[in-house]
Enzyme design. Structure first.
Site, mmCIF file in Angstrom:
data_model
loop_
_atom_site.group_PDB
_atom_site.id
_atom_site.type_symbol
_atom_site.label_atom_id
_atom_site.label_comp_id
_atom_site.label_asym_id
_atom_site.label_seq_id
_atom_site.Cartn_x
_atom_site.Cartn_y
_atom_site.Cartn_z
ATOM 1 N N CYS A 2 0.674 -1.515 0.463
ATOM 2 C CA CYS A 2 -0.303 0.122 -0.127
ATOM 3 C C CYS A 2 0.808 1.313 0.619
ATOM 4 C CB CYS A 2 -0.236 0.148 0.815
ATOM 5 S SG CYS A 2 -2.075 -1.506 1.131
ATOM 6 N N ARG A 34 3.765 -0.390 -4.377
ATOM 7 C CA ARG A 34 3.971 -0.937 -3.496
ATOM 8 C C ARG A 34 2.568 -1.610 -3.895
ATOM 9 N NH1 ARG A 34 6.612 2.208 0.544
ATOM 10 N NH2 ARG A 34 5.612 0.813 1.705
ATOM 11 N N TRP A 82 -2.150 -3.242 -2.069
ATOM 12 C CA TRP A 82 -1.902 -3.825 -2.185
ATOM 13 C C TRP A 82 -3.235 -4.798 -0.609
ATOM 14 C CZ3 TRP A 82 -0.682 -8.798 0.469
ATOM 15 C CH2 TRP A 82 0.205 -9.737 0.222
ATOM 16 N N ASN A 108 -2.140 1.595 5.799
ATOM 17 C CA ASN A 108 -1.343 0.882 5.504
ATOM 18 C C ASN A 108 -1.140 0.007 6.120
ATOM 19 O OD1 ASN A 108 0.562 -0.591 4.227
ATOM 20 N ND2 ASN A 108 2.276 0.362 4.671
ATOM 21 N N GLY A 109 -0.975 -1.984 6.368
ATOM 22 C CA GLY A 109 -0.621 -2.697 7.386
ATOM 23 C C GLY A 109 -2.216 -2.900 7.433
ATOM 24 N N GLU A 493 18.738 -16.616 -7.810
ATOM 25 C CA GLU A 493 18.308 -15.500 -7.645
ATOM 26 C C GLU A 493 17.297 -15.382 -9.229
ATOM 27 O OE1 GLU A 493 16.703 -12.802 -6.333
ATOM 28 O OE2 GLU A 493 17.137 -11.563 -7.978
ATOM 29 N N LYS A 497 14.017 -14.638 -10.587
ATOM 30 C CA LYS A 497 13.242 -13.619 -10.946
ATOM 31 C C LYS A 497 12.728 -13.780 -12.222
ATOM 32 C CE LYS A 497 14.159 -10.736 -9.690
ATOM 33 N NZ LYS A 497 15.086 -9.931 -8.332
ATOM 34 N N GLU A 500 8.713 -14.320 -10.432
ATOM 35 C CA GLU A 500 7.865 -13.635 -10.324
ATOM 36 C C GLU A 500 7.469 -12.739 -11.193
ATOM 37 O OE1 GLU A 500 11.700 -10.994 -8.335
ATOM 38 O OE2 GLU A 500 9.876 -10.810 -7.234
ATOM 39 N N HIS A 516 21.242 -35.971 -6.281
ATOM 40 C CA HIS A 516 19.985 -36.035 -5.048
ATOM 41 C C HIS A 516 18.492 -36.008 -4.851
ATOM 42 C CE1 HIS A 516 23.600 -36.791 -2.710
ATOM 43 N NE2 HIS A 516 24.494 -35.784 -3.356
ATOM 44 N N LYS A 619 6.475 -4.291 -3.864
ATOM 45 C CA LYS A 619 8.048 -3.886 -3.406
ATOM 46 C C LYS A 619 7.994 -3.852 -2.354
ATOM 47 C CE LYS A 619 12.041 -2.566 -5.422
ATOM 48 N NZ LYS A 619 12.730 -3.466 -5.770
HETATM 49 O O1 M6R Z 1 13.379 -4.458 1.129
HETATM 50 P P1 M6R Z 1 14.063 -6.304 1.087
HETATM 51 O O2 M6R Z 1 15.175 -6.014 0.775
HETATM 52 O O3 M6R Z 1 14.203 -5.759 2.709
HETATM 53 O O4 M6R Z 1 11.945 -6.803 0.387
HETATM 54 C C1 M6R Z 1 12.986 -8.264 0.195
HETATM 55 C C2 M6R Z 1 11.946 -9.286 -0.890
HETATM 56 O O5 M6R Z 1 10.638 -8.834 -0.232
HETATM 57 C C3 M6R Z 1 12.670 -8.816 -1.952
HETATM 58 O O6 M6R Z 1 13.195 -8.907 -1.628
HETATM 59 C C4 M6R Z 1 11.216 -9.478 -2.845
HETATM 60 O O7 M6R Z 1 11.750 -10.904 -3.339
HETATM 61 C C5 M6R Z 1 11.520 -8.731 -4.230
HETATM 62 N N1 M6R Z 1 10.546 -8.480 -4.988
HETATM 63 C C6 M6R Z 1 13.181 -9.784 -5.261
HETATM 64 O O8 M6R Z 1 12.197 -9.654 -6.692
#
Ligand code: M6R
Length: 624
Positions: A2, A34, A82, A108-109, A493, A497, A500, A516, A619
């Site tokens: 949010c 956000r 969100w 927000n929250g 990583e 990517k 997501e 394994h 985000k």
């Molecule tokens: O703001 P932060 O680095 O604490 O966020 C952590 C994760 O939520 C963030 O890295 C998330 O996995 C991203 N969407 C990855 O691209």
């Protein structure tokens, strides 16, 4: 999660061409990363509170405002959502109204005791138009305003907050008080922006970066009242409090796409600067690390016996890379733990434990709670963070900022490379303090690090090769990623990517783990990225990974190899090879990650997805 914006301006002083609405919509545009389940605004016009809200992205609200305009106003609030309580519908969109439509609130929250409060308010004769916890808070505030709060919004907000449990940033306006926005925060982000004859509120500084770079960070459990000329801060009991003013050192242009198709692509191309800026000023001409900014005593740091890295998602993978470097350079044991798992396992912490939290946003609730828990247990806490004025660095004993600039795309890219760089800086500093490395060695590693931005640029200059590969695979339904040593977190990583933003099943594995179990997944044509370690170096795992490539290829995999320049041994076993420049093994993630980012970004675009705002994600994850 949010985005929240608030604005008050004085007549003739307002920055927005058409008053509050312009400012609020601009803030929402910048904060949309956000959350984008719905958006809404409320302004205080001559005829009181007026609000518009729409499910879906901000553009839907803008269309609604064109069809159904709001009156000019100098006071407004806006929200981009969100969804948590209640699906993404018009009804559940914020603002929520109370006190007979005279009060508007955004949030927000998560208000954890909302169900009890809702029952209480229903019993008192109130009704609700939405399924949200926010509306419960709004109705509670309206009730308090009309009764115990003495028809004063700030006092009423204090009393309301005393009854709320959980995490919240709340912003409210009331038609009795034009030119006033009252906000409260507990465990959720809120920053004040200071203008001339106008003031601002935002979930982060991007909410008002177009209008001012003077900002004030707030503490936990605080209430702030903004008017055009003042801001006043108290705690939840009305005791005056002080915020900390800071200057925002990036400008609005840094948060624009700059000619790229997406923020993500732009941010991938920002990476040479992100790494260079994160190194800048942290060592002297003699190659000595100079981290005067750290607020923990050098002698305390020299004496630590264990490091625990706490982070989530991409930031946790940066921590996994850090483990290899810090253990190697400093001979200190490093554990890497997902923040949300940490405090539920009775971890062993003491004054010799250094907690290193890594967070781009500085607001990730899981990480914040883990850091608080560690502090309570007596550990020292150091935050690696990209966002000035955010909660985690403020609550940590020390902070090492990454200087990646604003990261807008939900998928983290440049923050990842900057985080890895910051952990190297920390590792070298600890090695220097503890005498683990000779100064000549530190100087050599620093020289290699200084070469990294140009080497990333070399990879970026060949982005088309990776993009072409992505464009040739629009129908991929599953992609596997293999790596060893520091290549393992890079593989994880790369997979994250792709998941997501391209919504493709992807898994990252330690290449040695393949036999394994995961090798059973390999079938004809299964694409497998392999991050190959350098063939140079004492502990080279190169030949083992080359064997792993052959193993999957023998079972029909399409092998896509990221290897070091000059490594021709991989060619015979790869359908595709991309060479990254030579660099010491520990620094390799700063190069090998980049082609994987480009691949995911291009494949998501080819599939027609919104690269910057992937479905279901936000985000900044400010709920647990
Ligand atoms: O703001 P932060 O680095 O604490 O966020 C952590 C994760 O939520 C963030 O890295 C998330 O996995 C991203 N969407 C990855 O691209």
């Amino acid at each position: 999660m949010c985005g929240i914006v608030g604005y008050v301006g004085r007549p003739g002083k307002t920055t927005g061409d058409h008053g509050a609405l312009d400012v609020v919509l601009e803030g929402l545009r910048r904060l949309e990363y956000r959350g984008y389940d719905s958006a809404g605004v409320a302004v205080l016009g001559e005829s009181g509170v007026e609000s518009r809200k729409k499910a879906g992205k901000l553009v839907n609200l803008i269309n609604e405002l064109e069809a159904n305009p709001l009156p000019e106003s100098l006071t407004g609030i806006g929200h981009t959502r969100w969804a948590t309580h209640g699906g993404p519908s018009d009804n559940n969109a914020h603002p929520h109204l109370a006190d007979g439509g005279k009060l508007a609130m955004i949030h927000n929250g998560i208000i954890e005791n909302f169900a009890d409060l809702r029952q209480e308010l229903l019993a008192a004769g109130y009704s609700f138009a939405s399924e949200t916890d926010t509306e419960v808070a709004a109705v509670l505030l309206g009730d308090i305003y009309a009764h115990a709060g003495g028809r004063d919004l700030a006092t009423s907000m204090q009393l309301a907050c005393q009854r709320l449990e959980g995490a919240f940033t709340l912003l409210a306006v009331h038609e009795d008080q034009p030119g006033v926005v009252v906000a409260a925060r507990r465990n959720s982000p809120l920053v004040v922006g200071l203008g001339e004859g106008e003031n601002f509120l935002g979930s982060d500084v991007s909410g008002f970066i177009d209008f001012t770079r003077r900002a004030v960070e707030l503490g936990q459990d605080q209430i702030v009242t903004i008017t055009p000329d003042h801001h006043a801060i108290t705690d939840f009991y009305g005791n005056p409090a002080e915020g900390t003013e800071f200057h925002v050192d990036w400008d609005a242009a840094a948060a624009e796409k700059g000619g790229f198709d997406s923020f993500m692509e732009k941010e991938i191309f920002d990476q040479p600067a992100a790494v260079a800026d994160t190194l800048l000023g942290r060592y002297d001409v003699d190659g000595r690390m100079t981290l005067d900014e750290l607020r923990i005593d050098a002698s305390d740091l020299a004496g630590i016996s264990k490091i625990i890295v706490l982070a989530c998602g991409t930031s946790a993978y940066a921590g996994s890379v850090a483990k290899y470097a810090i253990e190697h350079w400093c001979r200190i044991p490093v554990e890497v733990e997902l923040s949300h798992e940490f405090r539920y396992r009775d971890p062993i912490l003491d004054a010799g434990t250094l907690i290193v939290s890594i967070s781009q946003s500085g607001e990730t609730m899981d990480t914040l709670m883990a850091v608080r828990y560690a502090k309570e247990q007596g550990a020292k806490t150091l935050s690696i963070c990209n966002t000035n004025g955010s909660t985690i660095p403020r609550e940590s004993d020390a902070v090492l900022y990454t200087h990646a600039g604003p990261e807008i795309a939900v998928a983290s890219t440049k923050a990842f490379l900057a985080q890895i760089t910051a952990t190297y800086v920390l590792g070298l500093y600890l090695a220097q303090l503890r005498g683990n490395l000779f100064s000549g060695q530190i100087k050599d590693i620093l020289a290699d690090l200084q070469d990294i931005p140009a080497k990333i640029q070399d990879v970026l200059d060949r982005a088309d090769v990776i993009k072409e590969l992505a464009r040739s695979m629009p129908d991929a339904t599953s992609v596997l990623f293999l790596g060893r040593h520091v290549g393992y977190p890079v593989a994880m990583e790369g997979a994250l990517k792709l998941k997501e933003i391209a919504y493709i099943h992807a898994e990252g594995f330690a290449a040695g783990e393949l036999k394994h179990g995961p090798i059973a997944l390999i079938d004809d044509g299964q694409p497998v990225f392999v991050v190959v370690p350098s063939p140079r170096g004492r502990h080279s795992l190169h030949s083992k990974v080359v064997s792993n490539i052959q193993e999957v290829r023998a079972r029909g995999a399409k092998t896509l190899v990221i290897a070091e320049a000059g490594d021709e041994a991989v060619r015979d076993y790869a359908e595709f090879v991309f060479h990254v420049p030579e660099t010491p093994t520990l620094l390799m993630p700063l190069l090998a990650t980049v082609p994987l980012q480009l691949f995911a970004c291009e494949l998501a675009s080819v599939k027609g997805f919104d690269v910057d705002q992937p479905r279901n994600l936000a985000k900044s994850v400010t709920v647990e």
